[in-house]
Write an enzyme that holds these catalytic residues in place. Structure first.
Site, PDB file in Angstrom:
ATOM      1  N   THR A  86       0.871  -1.186   0.000  1.00 13.38           N
ATOM      2  CA  THR A  86       0.000   0.000   0.000  1.00 13.38           C
ATOM      3  C   THR A  86       0.908   1.236   0.000  1.00 13.38           C
ATOM      4  OG1 THR A  86      -0.136  -0.237   2.419  1.00 13.38           O
ATOM      5  CG2 THR A  86      -2.005  -1.029   1.140  1.00 13.38           C
ATOM      6  N   ALA A 255      18.679   8.664  18.968  1.00 12.16           N
ATOM      7  CA  ALA A 255      18.848   9.667  17.903  1.00 12.16           C
ATOM      8  C   ALA A 255      19.659   9.067  16.755  1.00 12.16           C
ATOM      9  CB  ALA A 255      19.553  10.888  18.471  1.00 12.16           C
ATOM     10  N   CYS A 263       7.475   1.623   5.992  1.00 13.38           N
ATOM     11  CA  CYS A 263       6.236   1.881   6.736  1.00 13.38           C
ATOM     12  C   CYS A 263       6.082   3.312   7.249  1.00 13.38           C
ATOM     13  CB  CYS A 263       6.123   0.901   7.896  1.00 13.38           C
ATOM     14  SG  CYS A 263       5.911  -0.793   7.324  1.00 13.38           S
TER      15      CYS A 263
HETATM   16  N1  LIG Z   1       7.499  -4.437   5.414  1.00 13.36           N
HETATM   17  C1  LIG Z   1       7.150  -4.332   6.682  1.00 13.36           C
HETATM   18  O1  LIG Z   1       7.995  -4.330   7.590  1.00 13.36           O
HETATM   19  C2  LIG Z   1       5.699  -4.204   7.076  1.00 13.36           C
HETATM   20  C3  LIG Z   1       5.341  -4.316   8.426  1.00 13.36           C
HETATM   21  C4  LIG Z   1       4.011  -4.200   8.772  1.00 13.36           C
HETATM   22  C5  LIG Z   1       3.042  -3.960   7.794  1.00 13.36           C
HETATM   23  N2  LIG Z   1       3.433  -3.833   6.497  1.00 13.36           N
HETATM   24  C6  LIG Z   1       2.371  -3.605   5.483  1.00 13.36           C
HETATM   25  O2  LIG Z   1       2.133  -4.826   4.802  1.00 13.36           O
HETATM   26  C7  LIG Z   1       1.834  -4.583   3.426  1.00 13.36           C
HETATM   27  C8  LIG Z   1       2.803  -5.356   2.546  1.00 13.36           C
HETATM   28  O3  LIG Z   1       4.091  -4.823   2.766  1.00 13.36           O
HETATM   29  P1  LIG Z   1       5.394  -5.562   2.223  1.00 13.36           P
HETATM   30  O4  LIG Z   1       6.559  -4.804   2.740  1.00 13.36           O
HETATM   31  O5  LIG Z   1       5.275  -7.017   2.498  1.00 13.36           O
HETATM   32  O6  LIG Z   1       5.216  -5.320   0.637  1.00 13.36           O
HETATM   33  P2  LIG Z   1       6.077  -5.952  -0.555  1.00 13.36           P
HETATM   34  O7  LIG Z   1       6.107  -4.915  -1.598  1.00 13.36           O
HETATM   35  O8  LIG Z   1       7.335  -6.528  -0.037  1.00 13.36           O
HETATM   36  O9  LIG Z   1       5.179  -7.186  -1.029  1.00 13.36           O
HETATM   37  C9  LIG Z   1       3.945  -7.067  -1.674  1.00 13.36           C
HETATM   38  C10 LIG Z   1       3.791  -8.242  -2.638  1.00 13.36           C
HETATM   39  O10 LIG Z   1       2.470  -8.250  -3.149  1.00 13.36           O
HETATM   40  C11 LIG Z   1       2.537  -8.739  -4.470  1.00 13.36           C
HETATM   41  N3  LIG Z   1       1.296  -8.406  -5.178  1.00 13.36           N
HETATM   42  C12 LIG Z   1       0.837  -7.185  -5.556  1.00 13.36           C
HETATM   43  N4  LIG Z   1      -0.339  -7.308  -6.191  1.00 13.36           N
HETATM   44  C13 LIG Z   1      -0.652  -8.634  -6.218  1.00 13.36           C
HETATM   45  C14 LIG Z   1      -1.728  -9.391  -6.737  1.00 13.36           C
HETATM   46  N5  LIG Z   1      -2.749  -8.813  -7.378  1.00 13.36           N
HETATM   47  N6  LIG Z   1      -1.708 -10.728  -6.578  1.00 13.36           N
HETATM   48  C15 LIG Z   1      -0.693 -11.330  -5.945  1.00 13.36           C
HETATM   49  N7  LIG Z   1       0.368 -10.668  -5.435  1.00 13.36           N
HETATM   50  C16 LIG Z   1       0.391  -9.328  -5.565  1.00 13.36           C
HETATM   51  C17 LIG Z   1       3.776  -8.071  -5.039  1.00 13.36           C
HETATM   52  O11 LIG Z   1       4.255  -8.733  -6.200  1.00 13.36           O
HETATM   53  C18 LIG Z   1       4.724  -8.175  -3.840  1.00 13.36           C
HETATM   54  O12 LIG Z   1       5.508  -9.358  -3.916  1.00 13.36           O
HETATM   55  C19 LIG Z   1       1.887  -3.061   3.257  1.00 13.36           C
HETATM   56  O13 LIG Z   1       0.596  -2.545   3.402  1.00 13.36           O
HETATM   57  C20 LIG Z   1       2.776  -2.617   4.400  1.00 13.36           C
HETATM   58  O14 LIG Z   1       2.500  -1.305   4.807  1.00 13.36           O
HETATM   59  C21 LIG Z   1       4.724  -3.967   6.106  1.00 13.36           C
END
Ligand SMILES: NC(=O)c1ccc[n+]([C@@H]2O[C@H](COP(=O)([O-])OP(=O)(O)OC[C@H]3O[C@@H](n4cnc5c(N)ncnc54)[C@H](O)[C@@H]3O)[C@@H](O)[C@H]2O)c1
Length: 432
Positions: A86, A255, A263
């Site tokens: 997102t 710091a 995020c």
């Molecule tokens: N990275 C973190 O530390 C973290 C921690 C907490 C929450 N989040 C939240 O979790 C969510 C995911 O974050 P992330 O870092 O894992 O993202 P990311 O970009 O690493 O992974 C997202 C994955 O979704 C896949 N994708 C997109 N559209 C798709 C579809 N239609 N069908 C199948 N796969 C699809 C992409 O190819 C990608 O591999 C975000 O909303 C983020 O804010 C992330």
């Protein structure tokens, strides 16, 4: 239980593998075929300590399935987690929900019997209502429930965070859904994790409020560090002294550079847009965003002043370029602003990062990746400790740089100021 994670990125892959490790059958779906092929041949697309072993063990036990066949995964699962990205929207600062809504439509077309659809992705308050509407256009109300279960894991510590979370937040008004999700998390609850349920919008907002609050703590201590530098106070003493107060707590009071990562930057921006949408001025969070952006400029000025404004032809070494250690994630790292600035001002920038080469810098003429620390530091004029990887904590700088006049800018306060001065280093750190 049979579950499916749609989106096999940092969140979907870690939580999916860990759910499988708890004995569930987990389908990890991604539209990125390259990623799925890698995973099916035991290559982990991200750097996350401990993940390799869990993936391998559960894949071999046939509890963890990597696929791009969303239809089969949805039909075979009782609970479907949406874990797609997102990011910040290109048009404004809100969260871009196109991936979430696309997945919602795809899920809807494959629902064949009752499914619980859970957003793990970080989504603005009321997104669950929109997902529900999308699915209702295609399927009967009795065939699904949409719940929220925001993810709080930290990259670099993700496995530990999954296994020993401070809390598990679930948002739904449906008792059956809450019971089912509570039983999915039962092994973690038994080990002491708090299970907190609220309504769906509440869970969505808890995630944004938490991230905005943590970002506020970081920016707060960063600004106090600026004042410490002017007043001859050690910011670490201030952090410790403040943190001993249980109402404040010592964590996230260190710091350093501007906060980055996948995020905090996007979530702080997105929540202010939500605030504006609901005619609520989230002025504190808006100031935090500005403070964090100012911090990057402040660090540029600090580097300029350390080098007496003579950047051209200087060899500058970055130790670590990711936004934090134990991850390969470059999203919104301070280095993405600092390194291009130095390159554009004709410095020669060498960087070493334990998580490897970064494509983000490949278009810059004078930025070079080194596959080991000594090469990166050899004959350097200035070493910048940008990320606190363990291997940067006990270095003999004169030996590795072969420059007796080496300057060191420790953005993570890894070394004792006193000792470094005593050893004759030109040593600069943050807030002390
Ligand atoms: N990275 C973190 O530390 C973290 C921690 C907490 C929450 N989040 C939240 O979790 C969510 C995911 O974050 P992330 O870092 O894992 O993202 P990311 O970009 O690493 O992974 C997202 C994955 O979704 C896949 N994708 C997109 N559209 C798709 C579809 N239609 N069908 C199948 N796969 C699809 C992409 O190819 C990608 O591999 C975000 O909303 C983020 O804010 C992330």
């Amino acid at each position: 239980m049979k579950i499916c994670m749609i989106g096999t990125g940092y969140v979907g892959l870690v939580s999916g593998s860990c759910f499988a490790d708890l004995g569930n059958t987990v389908y990890c779906v991604d539209k990125d075929i390259k990623k799925i092929n890698m995973l099916n041949s035991f290559q982990i697309p991200i750097y996350e300590p401990g993940l390799n072993e869990i993936v391998k063990k559960n894949y071999l036990a046939k509890r963890l399935i990597f696929t791009n066949n969303l239809k089969k995964a949805v039909i075979s699962s009782d609970i479907i987690f949406i874990c797609v990205g997102t990011p910040t929207s290109k048009n404004n600062k809100s969260a871009d929900l196109q991936f979430v809504f696309k997945v919602a439509k795809e899920i809807a077309s494959h629902i064949n019997k009752f499914k619980i659809i859970v957003t793990k992705s970080t989504v603005p308050v009321s997104t669950g209502d929109k997902i529900e509407k999308i699915i209702l256009k295609r399927k009967k109300r009795s065939l699904f429930e949409v719940a929220s279960n925001p993810e709080f894991l930290r990259e670099g510590e993700a496995i530990r965070d999954f296994r020993f979370p401070d809390r598990i937040i679930v948002g739904s008004d449906n008792k059956k859904v809450l019971r089912k999700l509570e039983s999915l998390y039962e092994p973690l609850i038994k080990k002491g994790a708090n299970f907190f349920s609220t309504n769906r919008r509440g869970a969505e907002l808890i995630k944004y409020a938490s991230n905005a609050f943590l970002a506020t703590k970081i920016s707060f201590i960063n600004e106090i560090a600026n004042l410490c530098e002017k007043t001859g106070v050690n910011v670490e003493d201030v952090s410790l002294g403040m943190g001993l107060d249980k109402r404040i707590g010592g964590r996230f009071l260190r710091a350093g550079p501007a906060y980055g990562g996948s995020c905090f930057p996007k979530d702080t921006k997105a929540i202010t847009v939500t605030g504006d949408l609901y005619k609520t001025n989230l002025s504190i969070i808006k100031s935090v965003i500005k403070s964090n952006s100012d911090r990057k400029k402040l660090l540029v000025n600090r580097i300029k002043s350390i080098l007496s404004n003579k950047i051209k032809n200087k060899k500058i070494t970055f130790l670590g370029v990711t936004f934090k250690p134990n991850t390969d994630d470059m999203r919104e790292s301070s280095s993405l602003l600092l390194i291009p600035y130095l390159n554009n001002n004709r410095a020669k920038v060498y960087y070493y990062d334990p998580s490897g080469f970064k494509k983000e810098f490949s278009r810059y003429k004078s930025v070079y990746f080194c596959d080991n620390l000594s090469k990166a530091c050899n004959n350097s004029d200035l070493i910048i400790i940008h990320t606190e990887w363990d291997e940067f904590k006990t270095l003999d700088f004169k030996k590795i740089s072969k420059n007796s006049k080496i300057k060191i800018f420790d953005m993570r306060n890894l070394y004792s100021h006193k000792k470094m001065k005593k050893n004759g280093y030109s040593y600069y750190s943050i807030g002390r």
